[in-house]
Write an enzyme that holds these catalytic residues in place. Sequence first.
Site, PDB file in Angstrom:
ATOM      1  N   SER A  98       2.565 -48.823 -43.137  1.00 57.25           N
ATOM      2  CA  SER A  98       3.590 -48.527 -41.964  1.00 57.25           C
ATOM      3  C   SER A  98       4.797 -49.182 -42.081  1.00 57.25           C
ATOM      4  O   SER A  98       5.421 -49.393 -43.172  1.00 57.25           O
ATOM      5  CB  SER A  98       2.622 -49.040 -40.730  1.00 57.25           C
ATOM      6  OG  SER A  98       2.530 -50.541 -40.994  1.00 57.25           O
ATOM      7  N   HIS A 154      -6.768 -49.316 -32.310  1.00 57.39           N
ATOM      8  CA  HIS A 154      -5.171 -49.071 -31.708  1.00 57.39           C
ATOM      9  C   HIS A 154      -5.606 -48.500 -30.387  1.00 57.39           C
ATOM     10  O   HIS A 154      -6.184 -47.385 -30.085  1.00 57.39           O
ATOM     11  CB  HIS A 154      -4.326 -48.047 -32.620  1.00 57.39           C
ATOM     12  CG  HIS A 154      -4.270 -48.348 -33.816  1.00 57.39           C
ATOM     13  ND1 HIS A 154      -3.721 -47.890 -34.953  1.00 57.39           N
ATOM     14  CD2 HIS A 154      -3.907 -49.988 -34.172  1.00 57.39           C
ATOM     15  CE1 HIS A 154      -3.399 -48.659 -35.909  1.00 57.39           C
ATOM     16  NE2 HIS A 154      -3.624 -49.727 -35.529  1.00 57.39           N
TER      17      HIS A 154
END
Length: 266
Positions: free
Chosen positions: A206, A55
């Site tokens: 998530s 990320h």
Amino acid sequence: MEETIKYIKAKTDGFKPEIGLILGSGLGEFADDYCEYALLYSDIPNFIKSSVKGHKGRLVFSEIEGKKVVMMQGRNHFYEGYTMSEITYPVKVMKELGVKTIILTNAAGAVNESFRPGDLMLITDHINFMGTNPLIGPNDEKFGERFPDMSEIYKKDLIKLAKKCAEKLGIDIQRGVYFATSGPSYETPAEINMARILGADAVGMSTVPEAIVANYCGLKVLGISCISNAASGISDMKLSHMEVIETTNKAKTRFKSLILSILKAL
Ligand code: HPA
């Protein structure tokens, strides 16, 4: 929030995004090709830094297929130790910037045994098994009501539109229910059995907090999972984050063309 918005507006010459796109594990590269403005999360007042490998931690702004888009290159997760309100803060920021539609993406394990790694799945609904809710706490009426309706978070018209886009591209797309756990440990085979019995097709760590807050704020939500692995107990393979990133990386060309086609059609 005022500080955050003021900083972002100043750094992006008042760019007014209409669509938000949160890029999940292994899918963040999409934003590299469309980068009119890019702000590091760590530079934005009151925003937080992402620490998971794969990320980037940037808020990227660009016009894509004629639409003004704000993208999160990497998201923050509950399992990193952030609070629910911290991980969903960017959704409220997007709302404040003028976003009307949000596309949430993730890597997910297949609970549905007919799914294959590399498949894309349109999220039709979710099961929140994270053990908490991002709306717990005092309610700010400015964003939404205390008891928001949740009967159609993932808008049927957006699912239809995305399906049409996939068909045009020759992408065989799945649909299903996303089951959210807190992580960071993967599930046990017994937990995956339970998720299947409860109606889940995919599992991940998530998206659900952001979807709850986006729905609460009045944003239209489209959710897309990239199936990165068979969930625990389905195959003999042990689960690893490397595998998740590698599989989503392989799916990224299809993912990219689907997102472009959706943006164009929106
Ligand atoms: N379980 C939970 N989260 C995940 C998985 C999984 O199998 N794959 C990718 N994210």
